[in-house]
Write a protein that holds these residues in place. Structure first.
Motif, PDB file in Angstrom:
ATOM      1  N   CYS A   4      53.545  49.670  41.403  1.00 11.71           N
ATOM      2  CA  CYS A   4      52.519  49.095  40.523  1.00 11.71           C
ATOM      3  C   CYS A   4      51.465  50.132  40.200  1.00 11.71           C
ATOM      4  O   CYS A   4      51.052  50.906  41.044  1.00 11.71           O
ATOM      5  N   GLY A   6      47.681  51.143  38.198  1.00 12.48           N
ATOM      6  CA  GLY A   6      46.419  50.652  37.695  1.00 12.48           C
ATOM      7  C   GLY A   6      46.226  51.087  36.251  1.00 12.48           C
ATOM      8  O   GLY A   6      47.178  51.475  35.564  1.00 12.48           O
ATOM      9  N   CYS A  82      41.095  55.362  38.508  1.00 14.53           N
ATOM     10  CA  CYS A  82      41.626  54.416  39.495  1.00 14.53           C
ATOM     11  C   CYS A  82      43.035  53.966  39.084  1.00 14.53           C
ATOM     12  O   CYS A  82      43.400  52.799  39.237  1.00 14.53           O
ATOM     13  N   ASP A  85      45.287  52.169  41.628  1.00 14.44           N
ATOM     14  CA  ASP A  85      44.846  50.868  42.145  1.00 14.44           C
ATOM     15  C   ASP A  85      45.301  49.759  41.202  1.00 14.44           C
ATOM     16  O   ASP A  85      44.682  49.501  40.173  1.00 14.44           O
ATOM     17  N   PRO A  86      46.406  49.071  41.528  1.00 16.03           N
ATOM     18  CA  PRO A  86      46.935  48.033  40.637  1.00 16.03           C
ATOM     19  C   PRO A  86      46.028  46.820  40.491  1.00 16.03           C
ATOM     20  O   PRO A  86      46.233  45.984  39.610  1.00 16.03           O
ATOM     21  N   SER A  87      45.002  46.721  41.335  1.00 19.15           N
ATOM     22  CA  SER A  87      44.085  45.583  41.230  1.00 19.15           C
ATOM     23  C   SER A  87      43.064  45.770  40.108  1.00 19.15           C
ATOM     24  O   SER A  87      42.384  44.809  39.732  1.00 19.15           O
ATOM     25  N   LYS A  88      42.953  46.992  39.583  1.00 19.19           N
ATOM     26  CA  LYS A  88      41.972  47.280  38.549  1.00 19.19           C
ATOM     27  C   LYS A  88      42.569  47.084  37.151  1.00 19.19           C
ATOM     28  O   LYS A  88      43.751  47.320  36.934  1.00 19.19           O
ATOM     29  N   SER A  89      41.722  46.667  36.234  1.00 22.42           N
ATOM     30  CA  SER A  89      42.145  46.452  34.855  1.00 22.42           C
ATOM     31  C   SER A  89      41.054  46.939  33.911  1.00 22.42           C
ATOM     32  O   SER A  89      39.861  46.699  34.154  1.00 22.42           O
ATOM     33  N   GLY A 144      36.113  52.444  42.024  1.00 14.44           N
ATOM     34  CA  GLY A 144      36.029  51.162  41.323  1.00 14.44           C
ATOM     35  C   GLY A 144      34.638  50.875  40.799  1.00 14.44           C
ATOM     36  O   GLY A 144      34.436  49.904  40.057  1.00 14.44           O
ATOM     37  N   GLU A 168      32.816  44.995  40.288  1.00 10.63           N
ATOM     38  CA  GLU A 168      33.240  43.605  40.191  1.00 10.63           C
ATOM     39  C   GLU A 168      32.099  42.698  39.723  1.00 10.63           C
ATOM     40  O   GLU A 168      32.283  41.874  38.827  1.00 10.63           O
TER      41      GLU A 168
END
Length: 450
Positions: A4, A6, A82, A85-89, A144, A168
Motif C-alpha cells: 500500500c 501513501g 509521506c 504512509d498509506p493512512s495519508k491522503s 504527517g 489531522e
C-alpha cells in the motif's frame, strides 16, 4: 512486492515518468483593491482537460466567508514526503492568507470539482500559539504535520518563522524552529538527505503591504540573505548574505534529486538567479548564474526597470529552470544541465510594463531592439504580466497567472485590477516554450496554487 502506498510518488523521476495528467487546477482569486471592503476572495476550480467540453472554463467558485484575506500561495496536507504512509491522503488544500493571517483548510476530497471549507485557523490562534503572522509557503512533512513559513508577527513587524499544524486536527502546535527566527521570512525548501532546510526573506510586511518604495530598500526593510537550518535539530546554522546583487530573494528550489546538495533562488529586485551549494567544508555558499539586464526607461517608478523575478520552478528531471519577469513581461526557460552555466532555451512575452504605447518609453535595452506590443490571446489582451508558475509533472505544460500581490498589482498594473487577471497555458515544443495556446479569464487578481 508491491504494498500500500501513501500520497504522491516514490521519487521525483517516478512522478516525471508515470504521473497522471492534470485535469483541474485550483486558483485562489483575490478581489481587486477597489472591492476589498465589499466582496470576498474565492477559490476557482478550472478545467484543464483538453478532452473535456468545459476545457478552460471555471467550473466552481468557493467563496471565503471573510473580507480582505489576501490568499497567496497554497499547499497540501499530504504529499510525496509521506508516500510510505498509506493512512495519508492528499485531500485537503491549505490556504494561508497574507493580510488577515487566517489559514483555510479546504476539503477537496469529498468533491474535487466543488471544494468546501473544512476548517478555519483564525488569526488569534496563530498569534497566540506561534507568535507569528503573514503566513506564506505551505509544505507537508514526513511526520504527517504541515509547516507554513511566516513573514511577520501578529502586528506585521518583520519576523521569519515557521508554524506547524497538526495533520489531522489542523490545530496550531507551535513553531518549528528552536531559538530565534530570522530577520525576514518568505519561502523555504527542505532536503532531509543532507539534513538541511533553506529559507528566504522578502522583507518587512509593513513595507511591502504599503506598495514598493525604493527608500525601503535603502533603509534595510527588504532582505538579501539565505538562511540554512539543521533539519533534525530545527536550528539556524548559517545566514548567507548574497550581497547587493541579490535584493528580495523570493522563491527557492533544491534540485529534485535527493543526493544533490544544490539549488537555485530568484532575487526579484536585482533580477538575478543564484546557485547555492554545499562546500567541501560543509558550509553553504552561492554564486550568481543568471542576470537579467535592467532597462533604462522613462515614465516608470524608477529610471531603470528590473525584470523583477517573482517565481522560479524546476522540472522534475532537473533539466530546466523557469522564471517569470513580472516587470519586463516574459517567462524564460533555461537548460541547467550544466548547473553553473544555465543556457536560455525558451522565452515567451506575456505583457509587462514595457509594452509599446502604454506610457513607458524604453531608452536603452541590452536585449530587445524595440518595445513589444501587448499580446492578445483569442482576441483578448493579456492583463498584467506573467507571475506565478506551475509546471505539469511531465514538464510539457506550464501554467501561468498574472497577479502578484494586491498592493503591488494596484501600483504597477491598475488595468489588471480593473479588468481581471488571467490563467495562461504554455505548451512545450521541441525548441522550448514558445507557443501560447489557451487562457482562462478569472476576472479577479489571482495567484496559481503551489
Amino acid at each position: 512486492m508491491a504494498c500500500c502506498k501513501g500520497p504522491g510518488y516514490a521519487t521525483p523521476m517516478d512522478a516525471y515518468r508515470n504521473g497522471a495528467r492534470e485535469e483541474i487546477v485550483y486558483i485562489p482569486c483575490i478581489v481587486p483593491p477597489k472591492d476589498r471592503t465589499k466582496r470576498c476572495d474565492y477559490l476557482a476550480t478550472v478545467d484543464v482537460n483538453p478532452k473535456s467540453k468545459t476545457y478552460g472554463q471555471v467550473l466552481h467558485r468557493m467563496y471565503l466567508p471573510y473580507i480582505g484575506d489576501e490568499v497567496h500561495h497554497t499547499g497540501w496536507n499530504a504529499c510525496s514526503s509521506c508516500h510510505d504512509d498509506p493512512s495519508k491522503s492528499r485531500n485537503r488544500l491549505i490556504m494561508p492568507c497574507l493580510d488577515s493571517d487566517r489559514i483555510y483548510v479546504v476539503d477537496v476530497g469529498t468533491d474535487k470539482l466543488a471544494p468546501r471549507i473544512h476548517k478555519i485557523v483564525e488569526p488569534e490562534e496563530l498569534h497566540e500559539k506561534a507568535k507569528c503572522g503573514t503566513p506564506h509557503t505551505t509544505h507537508c512533512l514526513a511526520s504527517g504535520e504541515i509547516m507554513i513559513s511566516c513573514m511577520g508577527d501578529g502586528h506585521k513587524n518583520p519576523k521569519g518563522s515557521f508554524v506547524v499544524l497538526d495533520g489531522e486536527t489542523f490545530e496550531v502546535k507551535g513553531t518549528w524552529e528552536k531559538g530565534c527566527g530570522t530577520e525576514f521570512g518568505y519561502d523555504y525548501w527542505y532536503q532531509p538527505h543532507h539534513n538541511v532546510m533553506v529559507s528566504t526573506g522578502w522583507g518587512s510586511p509593513k513595507a511591502f503591504f504599503s506598495g514598493f518604495n525604493p527608500k525601503d530598500v535603502e533603509e534595510g526593510r527588504y532582505g538579501r540573505s539565505l538562511y540554512f537550518w539543521d533539519w533534525r535539530e530545527h536550528r539556524l546554522i548559517q545566514t548567507l548574505d548574497l550581497g547587493p546583487e541579490a535584493w528580495m530573494p523570493l522563491e527557492i528550489r533544491f534540485l529534485h534529486e535527493p543526493t544533490e546538495a544544490q539549488g537555485y533562488v530568484g532575487c526579484a529586485l536585482s533580477s538575478t538567479v543564484f546557485r547555492y551549494f554545499k562546500t567541501a567544508s560543509g558550509t553553504w555558499s552561492a554564486e550568481k548564474v543568471i542576470a537579467i539586464p535592467n532597462k533604462k526607461v522613462e515614465g516608470w517608478a524608477l529610471p531603470e526597470m528590473p525584470g523583477l523575478i517573482t517565481d522560479v520552478i524546476l522540472s522534475l528531471d532537473d533539466r530546466f529552470l523557469y522564471f517569470s519577469n513580472w516587470a519586463h513581461g516574459d517567462v524564460r526557460q533555461y537548460d541547467i544541465t550544466d548547473r553553473c552555466n544555465p543556457k536560455l532555451v525558451g522565452q515567451v512575452w506575456l505583457g509587462g510594463s514595457i509594452c509599446r504605447g502604454e506610457g513607458v518609453r524604453v531608452t536603452e535595452d541590452k536585449e530587445l531592439k524595440e518595445q513589444p506590443t501587448r499580446p492578445r490571446i483569442k482576441g483578448k489582451e493579456i492583463s498584467g504580466a506573467p507571475q506565478m508558475l506551475q509546471l505539469s509533472l511531465d514538464g510539457k505544460r506550464l501554467y501561468v497567472t498574472t497577479s502578484l500581490f494586491s498592493p503591488w498589482d494596484k501600483q504597477f498594473y491598475p488595468d489588471m485590477c480593473k479588468n481581471g487577471s488571467m490563467r495562461l497555458h504554455l505548451r512545450y515544443l521541441a525548441d522550448g516554450y514558445k507557443s501560447k495556446i489557451s487562457f482562462t479569464g478569472i476576472n479577479e487578481a489571482s495567484a496559481v496554487h503551489r
